[in-house]
Design an enzyme around this catalytic site. Structure first.
Site, mmCIF file in Angstrom:
data_model
loop_
_atom_site.group_PDB
_atom_site.id
_atom_site.type_symbol
_atom_site.label_atom_id
_atom_site.label_comp_id
_atom_site.label_asym_id
_atom_site.label_seq_id
_atom_site.Cartn_x
_atom_site.Cartn_y
_atom_site.Cartn_z
ATOM 1 N N ASN A 92 7.758 3.668 -0.823
ATOM 2 C CA ASN A 92 7.543 3.588 -2.168
ATOM 3 C C ASN A 92 6.481 2.336 -2.720
ATOM 4 O O ASN A 92 5.926 2.356 -3.915
ATOM 5 C CB ASN A 92 8.770 3.677 -2.942
ATOM 6 C CG ASN A 92 8.836 3.546 -4.352
ATOM 7 O OD1 ASN A 92 8.329 4.264 -5.049
ATOM 8 N ND2 ASN A 92 8.979 2.200 -4.802
ATOM 9 N N TYR A 156 -7.093 1.455 -5.225
ATOM 10 C CA TYR A 156 -5.817 2.223 -5.424
ATOM 11 C C TYR A 156 -5.926 3.654 -5.030
ATOM 12 O O TYR A 156 -5.232 4.252 -4.262
ATOM 13 C CB TYR A 156 -5.412 2.059 -6.962
ATOM 14 C CG TYR A 156 -4.068 2.774 -7.225
ATOM 15 C CD1 TYR A 156 -2.887 2.337 -6.569
ATOM 16 C CD2 TYR A 156 -3.892 3.870 -8.017
ATOM 17 C CE1 TYR A 156 -1.495 2.871 -6.676
ATOM 18 C CE2 TYR A 156 -2.621 4.581 -8.108
ATOM 19 C CZ TYR A 156 -1.584 3.882 -7.592
ATOM 20 O OH TYR A 156 -0.319 4.523 -7.845
ATOM 21 N N LYS A 160 -4.205 5.528 -1.756
ATOM 22 C CA LYS A 160 -3.355 7.007 -1.889
ATOM 23 C C LYS A 160 -4.090 8.040 -1.280
ATOM 24 O O LYS A 160 -3.247 8.988 -0.848
ATOM 25 C CB LYS A 160 -3.121 7.222 -3.374
ATOM 26 C CG LYS A 160 -2.269 6.174 -4.257
ATOM 27 C CD LYS A 160 -1.144 5.766 -3.599
ATOM 28 C CE LYS A 160 -0.239 4.877 -4.424
ATOM 29 N NZ LYS A 160 1.107 4.726 -3.637
HETATM 30 P P1 NAD Z 1 6.644 -0.760 -9.602
HETATM 31 O O1 NAD Z 1 5.712 -1.797 -9.822
HETATM 32 O O2 NAD Z 1 7.997 -0.543 -10.414
HETATM 33 O O3 NAD Z 1 6.989 -0.490 -8.118
HETATM 34 C C1 NAD Z 1 6.336 -0.933 -7.110
HETATM 35 C C2 NAD Z 1 7.441 -1.675 -6.132
HETATM 36 O O4 NAD Z 1 6.371 -2.367 -4.942
HETATM 37 C C3 NAD Z 1 7.803 -2.996 -6.800
HETATM 38 O O5 NAD Z 1 9.201 -3.223 -6.682
HETATM 39 C C4 NAD Z 1 7.195 -4.246 -6.034
HETATM 40 O O6 NAD Z 1 7.813 -5.299 -6.124
HETATM 41 C C5 NAD Z 1 6.858 -3.495 -4.900
HETATM 42 N N1 NAD Z 1 5.751 -4.224 -3.801
HETATM 43 C C6 NAD Z 1 4.589 -4.838 -4.362
HETATM 44 N N2 NAD Z 1 3.877 -5.583 -3.220
HETATM 45 C C7 NAD Z 1 4.822 -5.454 -2.261
HETATM 46 C C8 NAD Z 1 5.014 -5.568 -0.989
HETATM 47 N N3 NAD Z 1 3.861 -6.441 -0.448
HETATM 48 N N4 NAD Z 1 6.019 -5.395 -0.269
HETATM 49 C C9 NAD Z 1 6.707 -4.623 -0.598
HETATM 50 N N5 NAD Z 1 7.184 -4.119 -1.727
HETATM 51 C C10 NAD Z 1 6.304 -4.612 -2.811
HETATM 52 O O7 NAD Z 1 5.874 0.488 -10.173
HETATM 53 P P2 NAD Z 1 6.099 2.026 -9.856
HETATM 54 O O8 NAD Z 1 5.438 2.745 -10.917
HETATM 55 O O9 NAD Z 1 7.723 2.499 -9.671
HETATM 56 O O10 NAD Z 1 5.525 2.446 -8.499
HETATM 57 C C11 NAD Z 1 6.129 3.128 -7.380
HETATM 58 C C12 NAD Z 1 5.375 3.807 -6.549
HETATM 59 O O11 NAD Z 1 4.942 4.826 -7.206
HETATM 60 C C13 NAD Z 1 4.036 2.997 -6.112
HETATM 61 O O12 NAD Z 1 3.620 3.413 -4.745
HETATM 62 C C14 NAD Z 1 2.938 3.526 -7.047
HETATM 63 O O13 NAD Z 1 1.759 3.559 -6.684
HETATM 64 C C15 NAD Z 1 3.627 5.142 -7.054
HETATM 65 N N6 NAD Z 1 2.865 5.663 -8.158
HETATM 66 C C16 NAD Z 1 3.214 5.277 -9.756
HETATM 67 C C17 NAD Z 1 2.771 5.996 -10.771
HETATM 68 C C18 NAD Z 1 3.023 5.714 -11.933
HETATM 69 O O14 NAD Z 1 2.446 6.088 -13.090
HETATM 70 N N7 NAD Z 1 3.826 4.579 -12.279
HETATM 71 C C19 NAD Z 1 2.015 7.213 -10.475
HETATM 72 C C20 NAD Z 1 1.737 7.597 -9.030
HETATM 73 C C21 NAD Z 1 2.206 6.863 -8.152
#
Ligand code: NAD
Length: 249
Positions: A92, A156, A160
């Protein structure tokens, strides 16, 4: 209890985003869960929050920077020592900085690929060592942008799209061990990642283009993660499932 006694590692799950919501959902379904923070402070914060949110759950909080091999090796060792097996990995962790291609340096591009894509690869490679005897479920986190594109997010979107490729190749390669590999491609989820990197006009536009007319909450996604982690999806591998209110179809 759809995940009773299964052990799950969820990267990037210390902050209040998708990973943490999935951790709570897994705990509610009987899983033993490792919540992972990127630094010592957010890992400690997550543990305190978990004690409030799920006082009776069975979990650990472990620092895992997915760019550091030693952290990745350590979290699997710690979980195996505590519970004896590892059944589920949720890749994640991710970052989504926005910058135009004209301003993006090689280093900017590399940082994103290193966390999002190499991080997924590193954790998956480590998981195979622990899952190959008894099988398991690996859930990668893709994004709608891997299919749709995104302004000023070339690193990004590339990271993905690469995760989609990893998902399919790893599913083909690991089926022989009964390890299933799937990816979830969320649409707009109203977490800090979106609030901090996407401007309000773009969020408004994406919500307008979404048939269900809103951004998701992290909780909207949890059921799909539980399904893919559980034995209910025992014949599902190599899929990339959109969960985006109909944004991409
Ligand atoms: P978020 O920022 O809350 O979660 C991302 C997490 O990754 C954070 O806890 C951060 O500390 C952690 N992180 C960052 N760098 C890191 C590293 N080097 N090692 C380990 N952890 C690390 O955001 P989110 O929206 O909950 O995103 C979670 C996942 O969902 C991500 O992969 C994101 O790309 C994906 N995503 C999010 C969305 C959205 O709209 N929010 C849409 C599609 C995909």
């Amino acid at each position: 209890m759809r995940l009773k006694d299964k052990v799950a590692i969820i990267t990037g799950s210390s902050t209040k985003g998708i990973g943490y919501a999935v951790a709570l959902g897994f705990i509610d379904e009987g899983a033993k869960v490792v919540v992972c923070g990127v630094g010592d402070n957010d890992t400690a914060d997550a543990l305190e929050r978990l004690k409030q949110d799920r006082p009776n759950g069975d979990y650990l909080a472990v620092k895992v920077d997915v760019t550091k091999l030693e952290d990745v090796e350590n979290v699997f060792k710690v979980a195996k020592e505590k519970w004896g097996h590892i059944d589920i990995l949720v890749n994640n962790a991710g970052i989504a900085p926005a910058k135009s291609i004209e301003e993006m340096s090689d280093e900017d591009f590399e940082v994103v690929l290193n966390i999002n894509t190499f991080g997924t690869f590193r954790c998956t490679r480590e998981a195979v060592k622990y899952m190959k005897d008894n099988g398991g479920s690996i859930i990668n986190t893709s994004s709608f942008v891997s299919l749709y594109g995104s302004n000023s997010q070339s690193a990004y979107t590339a990271s993905k799209a690469a995760i989609n490729g990893l998902t399919k190749s790893n599913a083909k390669e690991l089926g022989k061990y009964k390890i299933r590999v799937n990816a979830i491609a969320p649409g707009v989820v109203m977490t800090d990642m979106v609030k901090n990197t996407v401007d309000e006009k773009t969020i408004g536009y994406l919500q307008m283009m979404t048939p269900l007319g809103r951004g998701a909450t992290p909780e909207d996604l949890v059921g799909l993660y539980i399904y893919l982690a559980s034995d209910e999806s025992s014949f599902t591998t190599g899929t990339i499932i959109n969960i985006d209110g109909g944004l991409v179809m």
